[in-house]
Design a protein around this motif. Structure first.
Motif: not given
Lengths: 134, 626
Positions: A11-14, A16-18, A20, A106-109
């Motif tokens: 998943h792109y979102a995951i 990208k979260s990391f 960022l 998941k999810p982790i901030d």
């Protein structure tokens, strides 16, 4: 030596979260979009920390981990997942085979991500957080 | 040489010649003699006899008298005249004991005379006697002639002395024998007569008994002749109002209602016209019937004597003045002389009153029908109940199935949502980190994060609901409820402050830690508090009280709100999955059902009371120990 982190998730979102979160840290962050992709990267580079998703098309997380351990038995691996029941047995068998890993839900901030990374790889952060987390 | 002498005087003692024209009688005699060891030959008349005599050389001749060609007397005379043949004794057999026959016999000079029918024993005695005799018979010259008077007639007899005596003696013996036989027969006759008398008396007694029986029998016993006329009927007809003499000599149809006659009598059936059913033959008196003519158990109506009628036989109108009866009868047949054929001469039968039985049968039938009807009703009722139950159960089952399906679906969706949600959360947080707090975007980003976290919570709930729990929390840990509550309140603090809700928390000092799944209990408190907040919004009085009480076995947590309350009718449904009083789009309705599940797993209790328009109180009990 530079500390290298790899995030393996389809998943792109995951990913990208990391990236960022760890953007302003001193670590090198690589991403892989599949198990096979990850293995390719492992063959080229050495990593100190791995974030690994379980449910992926093609090689799933468990299989990927086994292959990673063949290349590098020492690297710290955090499996991040919402815990699909279907992987429970596999995870148990991994433990039995003495293949090391940690679990993360998941999810982790970003806070949690930073905390974790710091505790594994040591300091290497710039002060950046402006508070306001609830 | 005695043997030779014997031989000279007697021919072989075992040979006898029978001269008899009736082959039946000859055969009978032959058998009788052969049984006694004699050798026998037969001749059919006198002529043949003479011939055979010369050839066969018998020791004795037994002869009938009347025969064709030559009769017995003549043959005997010829034999006795012949010097050679005269030695052979001759026994004459004849029917009659007419004295003239004896004269003839004398003249023929026969040695013996036996009447027919003869007694076998007697005859054989005479035979052996004759065979044993060694007399030498005189020559014809020595014969004397004399006159005798017999039965008013004079006869000339020419015979010798010895011969005559022999014959007469044997005749006398015959007579004596016959007399004996006669006396015997007389005796037997007398005895038979006595037996007959005895039997007749017995029969009379038997008849008497039968008569008495028939007279007193409650059933009507009758006899009708071949034309259907009563020749006998017993007293029981009194029940119909008749006297015996009223019916004897009358046709049986007198007892039948005219409308029933076609059923019973064929004759009447023929006469009866206008489309009467002719398919079934009449049951009782089909004049065409042959064979045994037996009827069993025929049910008919009998017509009582109508006292008002001018003469017997008029139709009675009153319906219940009748007798329901069952008729059983059989045909009587007389054996015709000749022994083989039987002629139909009438019918005997019994008529039994079954009115009472019919009534009882009817009542029984009614009772049975009533019973069946009741049973049916019962069954129907039971069936309806079962059916409703079945429907209920089916619905529950369908519901459960749906739930299960939804659960699986929900779980799948939840897992899917986790990824994008993580992305959104972290993207927002990143933006927030890089935004000036003074910037108006700052607050908006904060709100965005809050909403995202709400989404995450919903997803968590869903996963818990479908029992996809996190690895953490498999085991219980001792936890402090107060701090748990504070965390929850913190989560909701934004809304509480915004809505200016008065939240009060009462906790006793020294509250012990209890074994719980912290995540799950946190979820329960969150749900309940969240509901409480929703409840008081829009109210004048916005108060929520949280109280923790220590009990011996449990810790009790009370959450009270001054909200609009829950209707009693809806109170029992609140724990149902998907039940919600919120408008569509707000909440999944899963909250309380999940709470219930969690509390159940902790072996605790959850309870709710409410006064509509006033307040609602949720109380939870959690066990202190394992």
């Amino acid at each position: 030596m530079e500390k290298r982190i790899i995030v393996i998730d389809d998943h792109y979102a995951i990913r990208k979260s990391f990236t960022l979160t760890l953007a302003q840290s001193k670590y090198e962050v690589d991403t892989a979009f599949s198990g096979e992709n990850a293995i390719e990267m492992f063959e080229k580079n050495k990593y100190q920390l791995v974030f690994l998703d379980l449910k992926m098309p093609g090689l799933n997380g468990v299989e990927t981990l086994k292959k990673i351990r063949e290349i590098d038995p020492e690297v710290t691996v955090y499996i991040i997942t919402a815990f699909h029941q279907e992987f429970l047995d596999d995870l148990c068998s991994l433990k039995k085979d003495k293949i090391d890993f940690e679990l993360l839900q998941k999810p982790i901030d970003d806070e949690k991500i930073m905390m974790l990374t710091k505790s594994v790889l040591g300091d290497g952060l710039d002060n950046l957080s402006k508070s306001g987390n609830s | 040489m005695p043997n030779q002498t014997l031989k000279k005087n007697t021919k072989s003692p075992f040979k006898i010649l029978i001269v008899e024209d009736s082959s039946v009688q000859a055969l009978m005699l032959q058998r009788t003699l052969e049984e006694r060891g004699y050798e026998v030959e037969c001749a059919r008349n006198g002529l043949e006899g003479l011939k055979l005599l010369k050839i066969f050389e018998p020791a004795l001749i037994i002869s009938d008298i009347s025969m064709p060609e030559m009769d017995g007397y003549r043959m005997c005379r010829i034999i006795k005249d012949d010097p050679e043949m005269r030695k052979t004794p001759v026994m004459l057999l004849t029917y009659l004991s007419d004295p003239k026959d004896i004269i003839e016999g004398l003249n023929s000079r026969a040695d013996s005379y036996v009447t027919k029918p003869y007694d076998k024993e007697y005859l054989c005695q005479r035979v052996s006697q004759l065979l044993g005799r060694k007399d030498v018979l005189p020559t014809p010259e020595k014969l004397e002639e004399f006159e005798v008077l017999v039965a008013g007639q004079t006869f000339r007899v020419r015979a010798d002395y010895q011969n005559s005596i022999n014959l007469l003696l044997s005749t006398y013996e015959n007579a004596v024998q016959q007399n004996k036989e006669l006396l015997q027969t007389q005796k037997e006759l007398k005895s038979l007569n006595e037996q007959l008398n005895k039997r007749t008396r017995e029969l009379k007694d038997s008849e008497q008994r039968l008569y008495v029986l028939m007279q007193t029998a409650p059933d009507i016993i009758y006899k009708i002749d071949e034309d259907g006329i009563f020749t006998y009927i017993n007293n029981a007809v009194q029940r119909l109002g008749y006297k015996q003499e009223d019916l004897i000599g009358k046709h049986y149809s007198i007892l039948i209602f005219p409308e029933d006659l076609p059923q019973i009598s064929y004759q009447h059936q023929i006469i009866g016209l206008k489309g009467e059913h002719k398919d079934a033959p009449p049951k009782l008196f089909d004049e065409r019937r042959t064979g045994e003519r037996k009827t069993e158990g025929l049910e008919i109506k009998l017509r009582p004597k109508d006292k008002d009628a001018e003469h017997i036989g008029m139709m009675s109108i009153v319906d219940d003045n009748m007798l329901l009866v069952e008729v059983s009868s059989a045909g009587l047949h007389e054996t015709l002389s000749g022994g083989e054929e039987k002629r139909f001469v009438g019918t005997v039968g019994i008529i039994r009153d079954v009115t009472e039985r019919k009534r009882v049968e009817r009542e029984l039938k009614d009772a049975q029908e009533e019973l069946q009807r009741r049973v049916k009703e019962e069954l129907y009722h039971e069936l309806q109940l079962s059916y409703s139950k079945l429907q209920e159960t089916t619905q529950l089952l369908v519901q459960a199935e749906k739930m299960s399906a939804v659960g699986t679906l929900a779980a799948g969706i939840a897992h899917e949502l986790n990824n994008p949600l993580m992305g959104i959360l972290n993207f927002n947080r990143y933006c927030l980190k890089n935004t000036d707090p003074e910037d108006k975007l700052y607050q908006i980003l904060k709100d965005s994060i809050k909403e995202t976290e709400a989404c995450i919570q919903i997803v968590q709930n869903l996963l818990t609901f479908s029992h996809m729990d996190s690895v953490e929390g498999f085991d219980t840990e001792l936890y402090d409820l107060e701090s748990l509550f504070e965390r929850v309140i913190k989560l909701l603090s934004y809304r509480i402050e915004k809505e200016e809700i008065n939240l009060k928390m009462i906790v006793p000092p020294g509250l012990p830690e209890i074994p719980i799944h912290p995540q799950q209990i946190q979820q329960v408190f969150l749900n309940l508090l969240s509901n409480a907040v929703d409840a008081v919004m829009g109210n004048e009085v916005k108060q929520i009280i949280v109280e923790i009480i220590e009990e011996p076995e449990y810790i009790k947590i009370i959450i009270e709100d001054t909200g609009s309350g829950i209707d009693p009718g809806q109170l029992k449904k609140i724990y149902d999955p998907f039940f919600s009083t919120k408008p569509p789009g707000q909440g999944t309705g899963l909250g309380l059902s999940i709470c219930r599940t969690i509390i159940d797993e902790h072996r605790g209790e959850i309870d709710c009371t409410s006064m509509p328009g006033n307040h609602t109180v949720f109380s939870i009990r959690l066990p202190k120990g394992c």
